[in-house]
Design a protein around this motif. Structure first.
Motif, short mmCIF file in Angstrom:
data_model
loop_
_atom_site.label_atom_id
_atom_site.label_comp_id
_atom_site.label_asym_id
_atom_site.label_seq_id
_atom_site.Cartn_x
_atom_site.Cartn_y
_atom_site.Cartn_z
N GLN A 21 -12.77 -16.65 23.58
CA GLN A 21 -13.82 -15.66 23.51
C GLN A 21 -13.74 -14.90 22.18
OE1 GLN A 21 -11.55 -15.72 26.18
NE2 GLN A 21 -12.91 -17.19 27.20
N ASN A 22 -14.89 -14.33 21.80
CA ASN A 22 -14.92 -13.58 20.53
C ASN A 22 -13.83 -12.51 20.53
OD1 ASN A 22 -16.77 -12.31 22.56
ND2 ASN A 22 -16.84 -10.68 21.00
N SER A 23 -13.16 -12.36 19.40
CA SER A 23 -11.99 -11.48 19.31
C SER A 23 -11.96 -10.74 17.99
CB SER A 23 -10.70 -12.29 19.47
OG SER A 23 -10.63 -12.90 20.74
N MET A 24 -11.25 -9.63 17.99
CA MET A 24 -11.03 -8.84 16.78
C MET A 24 -9.53 -8.60 16.61
SD MET A 24 -10.22 -5.62 15.44
CE MET A 24 -10.59 -4.33 16.61
N SER A 25 -9.07 -8.63 15.37
CA SER A 25 -7.69 -8.35 15.03
C SER A 25 -7.66 -7.45 13.80
CB SER A 25 -6.94 -9.66 14.74
OG SER A 25 -5.67 -9.41 14.16
N TYR A 26 -6.62 -6.62 13.69
CA TYR A 26 -6.50 -5.83 12.48
C TYR A 26 -5.02 -5.58 12.18
CZ TYR A 26 -4.73 -1.45 14.38
OH TYR A 26 -3.91 -0.50 14.95
N THR A 27 -4.73 -5.29 10.92
CA THR A 27 -3.43 -4.78 10.51
C THR A 27 -3.63 -3.70 9.47
OG1 THR A 27 -3.17 -6.47 8.77
CG2 THR A 27 -2.20 -6.95 10.93
N TRP A 28 -2.74 -2.75 9.46
CA TRP A 28 -2.68 -1.74 8.41
C TRP A 28 -1.23 -1.57 8.00
CZ3 TRP A 28 -0.31 3.24 8.90
CH2 TRP A 28 -0.38 4.00 7.71
N SER A 29 -0.96 -1.56 6.71
CA SER A 29 0.40 -1.38 6.23
C SER A 29 0.42 -0.42 5.05
CB SER A 29 1.02 -2.72 5.79
OG SER A 29 0.39 -3.21 4.62
N GLY A 30 1.53 0.27 4.92
CA GLY A 30 1.78 1.12 3.76
C GLY A 30 3.23 0.96 3.34
N THR A 31 3.45 0.83 2.04
CA THR A 31 4.80 0.60 1.53
C THR A 31 5.05 1.46 0.31
OG1 THR A 31 4.48 -1.74 2.13
CG2 THR A 31 6.48 -1.18 0.90
N LEU A 32 6.22 2.06 0.23
CA LEU A 32 6.67 2.73 -0.98
C LEU A 32 7.78 1.90 -1.61
CD1 LEU A 32 6.76 6.48 0.13
CD2 LEU A 32 5.09 5.37 -1.36
N PHE A 33 7.75 1.80 -2.94
CA PHE A 33 8.73 1.01 -3.69
C PHE A 33 9.50 1.96 -4.61
CE2 PHE A 33 4.99 -1.54 -2.79
CZ PHE A 33 5.50 -2.69 -2.26
N PHE A 34 10.73 2.32 -4.22
CA PHE A 34 11.58 3.18 -5.04
C PHE A 34 12.59 2.33 -5.78
CE2 PHE A 34 10.41 5.90 -1.39
CZ PHE A 34 9.83 6.97 -2.07
N ASN A 85 12.53 0.08 -0.04
CA ASN A 85 11.12 -0.01 0.34
C ASN A 85 10.93 0.40 1.80
OD1 ASN A 85 10.42 -3.14 -1.44
ND2 ASN A 85 10.97 -1.14 -2.21
N PRO A 86 10.67 1.68 2.09
CA PRO A 86 10.26 2.03 3.45
C PRO A 86 8.83 1.56 3.70
CG PRO A 86 10.16 3.96 2.03
CD PRO A 86 10.75 2.85 1.20
N GLU A 87 8.56 1.12 4.91
CA GLU A 87 7.26 0.54 5.22
C GLU A 87 6.78 1.01 6.59
OE1 GLU A 87 5.77 -3.50 3.63
OE2 GLU A 87 6.77 -3.98 5.52
N VAL A 88 5.46 1.12 6.75
CA VAL A 88 4.85 1.46 8.03
C VAL A 88 3.75 0.43 8.29
CG1 VAL A 88 3.27 3.13 6.91
CG2 VAL A 88 3.67 3.22 9.39
N VAL A 89 3.67 -0.03 9.53
CA VAL A 89 2.70 -1.07 9.90
C VAL A 89 2.14 -0.76 11.27
CG1 VAL A 89 2.41 -3.51 10.51
CG2 VAL A 89 3.72 -2.90 8.49
#
Length: 471
Positions: free
Chosen positions: A84-97, A110-114
């Motif tokens: 069946q029709n479907s939706m998916s998403y991702t969001w990520s944020g990364t800091l590079f020290f 590299n702390p990361e949030v997803v």
């Protein structure tokens, strides 16, 4: 659920344009060259000093939304992609020290949030459609350490080479002949199988089969990172690479096994760089060997048939002994003009055992091209087109056709309703537009024949929207 989704979407947009604003305030009137083939980053003065040490800081945020309509399916099983029709998403944020703690020694963190929801709980395909999906585990944002490593360079005699400021690289002058040692937490793909045209799903192709060889079962935790030791030896146009990385405690698990002499992933790569008519290219050969307690498909097939265990993940019942898993592949790429290049990858794994860390493929071939928009006066835009074919070994195929279910795939829905095997074929095209400085918005389309190697299902057409910012 809807409220949480839109809250995260708005948060992504806010982070994106805050990043763009910060870039606009910091960026000077320097060079207008892009940092890499498909990255939007332009001239960021993100280096300085802290307590007398050279340091740099970068960041990224990426939002990807994917959708497909109903597709044809004769039947669906436990690990089938929803018809069946479907939706998916991702969001990520990364800091590079990064900080240079000695003249040739850097440390990076590299702390990361997803956050995200993959299609069908991340089952039903060999080549999954979003390289960020492996990190996503639900609507709630997850914070974790992606990388924490040390890099030491031993320079030898040779020409001087300047490594420019970028994420996880403080500006550095090195020798063309050098040894580089990396130790700590990072991704195996940070070191191996680099590509100018098909590597980063945040700014290039999204499908897993364009991040690297799809049949390369590289050592990693469920998010794609590991801990280990890697060495690189640069000899003018040659590069030799080797590493040993920790394997997960359980196949595709989050926790790593620290018994590095009992369970591990080893890889070795030889790369030859060249120029044809002043245009860069390279050819590389990569081989790996994993050791871990894994199920053999022949044992799992016998278990299914003997115990009438169709529709179950029988590999869990025969995972008792240490096994070796090996594979080898070749990768080549060549710039045809300053703005256009092509690439190709081919890989085969032995296919006798279950997947350790990546996805379900035992052989894979991909070809494609990438181009930036200089010829239509948009040099920071980019476009890419690729095609790939993924296949299974006879051992894995027999297990699925007997009614077994594995980690990501298995369409068993009753007697006579197991996979009708065909190689999985994927076509992918993307276009990225640089909307403001260091922010891109992109569209991506993927056409998948025989999803999860089953000719009785599909094809599936997936359209994606992406927004990405770097600062």
């Amino acid at each position: 659920m809807t409220r949480k989704f839109y809250t995260l979407f708005l948060l992504s947009i806010v982070c994106t344009f805050l990043g763009a604003s910060a870039v606009a305030q910091k960026a000077g009137s320097g060079s207008d060259q892009i940092a890499s083939f498909a990255s939007p980053i332009q001239d960021l003065p993100t280096e300085g000093e802290f307590l007398g040490l050279p340091v740099n800081i970068h960041g990224q945020t990426t939002y990807i939304n994917q959708r497909y309509n109903n597709f044809t399916s004769s039947y669906s099983g436990k690990n089938s992609l929803a018809a069946q029709n479907s939706m998916s998403y991702t969001w990520s944020g990364t800091l590079f020290f990064g900080a240079r703690v000695a003249p040739n020694t850097d440390v990076y963190f590299n702390p990361e949030v997803v956050s995200g929801v993959p299609f069908s709980g991340l089952v039903g395909l060999g080549g999954f459609t979003n390289g960020e999906a492996t990190k996503a585990g639900g609507l709630n944002a997850k914070f974790y350490s992606a990388r924490a490593f040390m890099r030491h360079t031993i320079n030898q005699e040779g020409d001087k080479v300047v490594l420019e400021n970028e994420a996880n690289q403080i500006t550095q002058t090195v020798s063309s002949n050098r040894v580089v040692v990396t130790a700590g937490q990072f991704s195996t793909l940070d070191i191996f199988d680099d590509s100018r045209y098909a590597k980063d799903p945040r700014v290039q192709f999204m499908n897993w089969g364009n991040m690297t060889y799809l049949a390369y079962d590289y050592a990693a935790d469920a998010r794609g990172y590991s801990t280990g030791l890697a060495g690189e030896w640069y000899l003018d146009h040659w590069v030799l690479r080797a590493s040993r990385m920790l394997a997960p405690k359980n196949p595709n698990g989050r926790d790593l096994n620290w018994q590095i002499f009992n369970t591990y992933g080893d890889q070795f790569e030889v790369e030859r760089q060249h120029h044809i008519g002043k245009l860069p290219g390279k050819v590389s050969v990569l081989a790996y060997r994993n050791k871990m307690i894994l199920a053999r498909f022949s044992d799992a097939t016998n278990y299914v048939l003997t115990n009438n265990a169709q529709g179950t993940q029988a590999i869990n019942n025969v995972r008792t002994n240490y096994q070796y898993k090996t594979g080898v592949g070749v990768h080549g790429e060549q710039a045809l003009t300053d703005d256009l290049g092509i690439y190709a990858r081919a890989f085969t794994s032995d296919g006798r055992t279950e997947t350790m860390s990546f996805t379900e493929a035992d052989n894979s071939v991909s070809v494609g091209m990438g181009m930036n928009g200089t010829s239509w006066a948009r040099p920071h835009d980019s476009i890419g087109i690729s095609m790939m074919q993924n296949g299974l070994s006879s051992y894995r195929r027999s297990y699925l056709q007997a009614g077994g279910v594995s980690y990501f795939i298995g369409d068993y829905a009753g007697p006579g309703q197991t996979i009708s095997y065909r190689p999985e074929r994927v076509g992918e095209v993307y276009y990225n537009a640089n909307v403001v400085k260091n922010v891109l918005a992109g569209l991506n389309f993927q056409h998948i024949n025989n999803p999860a190697y089953n000719a009785a299902r599909g094809p599936v057409n997936i359209i994606s929207f992406r927004i990405h910012a770097e600062f």
